[in-house]
Design an enzyme around this catalytic site. Sequence first.
Site, PDB file in Angstrom:
ATOM      1  N   SER A 186      45.832  42.073  40.333  1.00 36.62           N
ATOM      2  CA  SER A 186      46.390  41.968  41.168  1.00 36.62           C
ATOM      3  C   SER A 186      45.274  41.233  42.594  1.00 36.62           C
ATOM      4  O   SER A 186      45.393  41.782  43.834  1.00 36.62           O
ATOM      5  CB  SER A 186      46.751  43.360  41.801  1.00 36.62           C
ATOM      6  OG  SER A 186      47.708  43.569  40.584  1.00 36.62           O
ATOM      7  N   ARG A 187      44.796  40.346  42.694  1.00 35.11           N
ATOM      8  CA  ARG A 187      43.748  39.344  43.278  1.00 35.11           C
ATOM      9  C   ARG A 187      42.228  40.848  44.224  1.00 35.11           C
ATOM     10  O   ARG A 187      42.367  40.501  45.051  1.00 35.11           O
ATOM     11  CB  ARG A 187      44.343  39.216  44.148  1.00 35.11           C
ATOM     12  CG  ARG A 187      44.962  38.116  43.904  1.00 35.11           C
ATOM     13  CD  ARG A 187      44.439  36.399  43.019  1.00 35.11           C
ATOM     14  NE  ARG A 187      44.606  35.907  43.015  1.00 35.11           N
ATOM     15  CZ  ARG A 187      45.134  35.075  41.926  1.00 35.11           C
ATOM     16  NH1 ARG A 187      45.297  36.036  40.302  1.00 35.11           N
ATOM     17  NH2 ARG A 187      45.364  33.519  41.812  1.00 35.11           N
TER      18      ARG A 187
END
Length: 219
Positions: A186-187
């Site tokens: 999810s970065r």
Amino acid sequence: MRNEYAADLGLTEADLAADWHTQFDRWFADAVAFGLPEPNAMVVGTADAAGRPSGRTVLLKGYDPEGFVFFTNHLSRKGVEASANPYASLVFPWFPMQRQVVVSGRIAPVDRATSESYFASRPRGSQLGAWASPQSQVVPDRAALEESYRAAAERFDGEPVIPTPPNWGGLRVRPESVEFWQGRASRLHDRLRFRRTADDGPGGAPTGSASWVVERLAP
């Protein structure tokens, strides 16, 4: 185009070594064991006196607690920029491992003896190339470069030792910060940075009293 990073990988403060040099040792050994092609390849960023940046990929040739060393023609673009604006950045883009190491700090020439010792270890062809190539300068065509190489080969024909060119040598980036970047899902990547807090001596020389803090950066 994007890839989702693995959720089970991470980098916590508890994972870190006590100093950036030991931590880099660990990650560099991991990169070698992983089988990355040329794990010592790094992007070197410099800027000219007006602050206009440039970057290129260079091979790291040594590192120790004082910094990272590579070799070049001092009249090349990076050599001239390092002299005019003595700061640089390094990026080790270990993408298959979802890792990066990002370094920033002062850049300065290594001592002449170190440059000559490394030059002597290079293959003869590379030594001749250092004499033949006016690195970063405009040349008319490939034939002119090959002719310059032939001239260098003739000049040193029969010489058992090719001397180090006077304008060729090592540059050391002495870190002011070293960031270890680990990709996460999810970065929400992990970014842990060693940042030097002690003042340098004159001209950025080590004072022997450097101290560091570890900081977590938002991704």
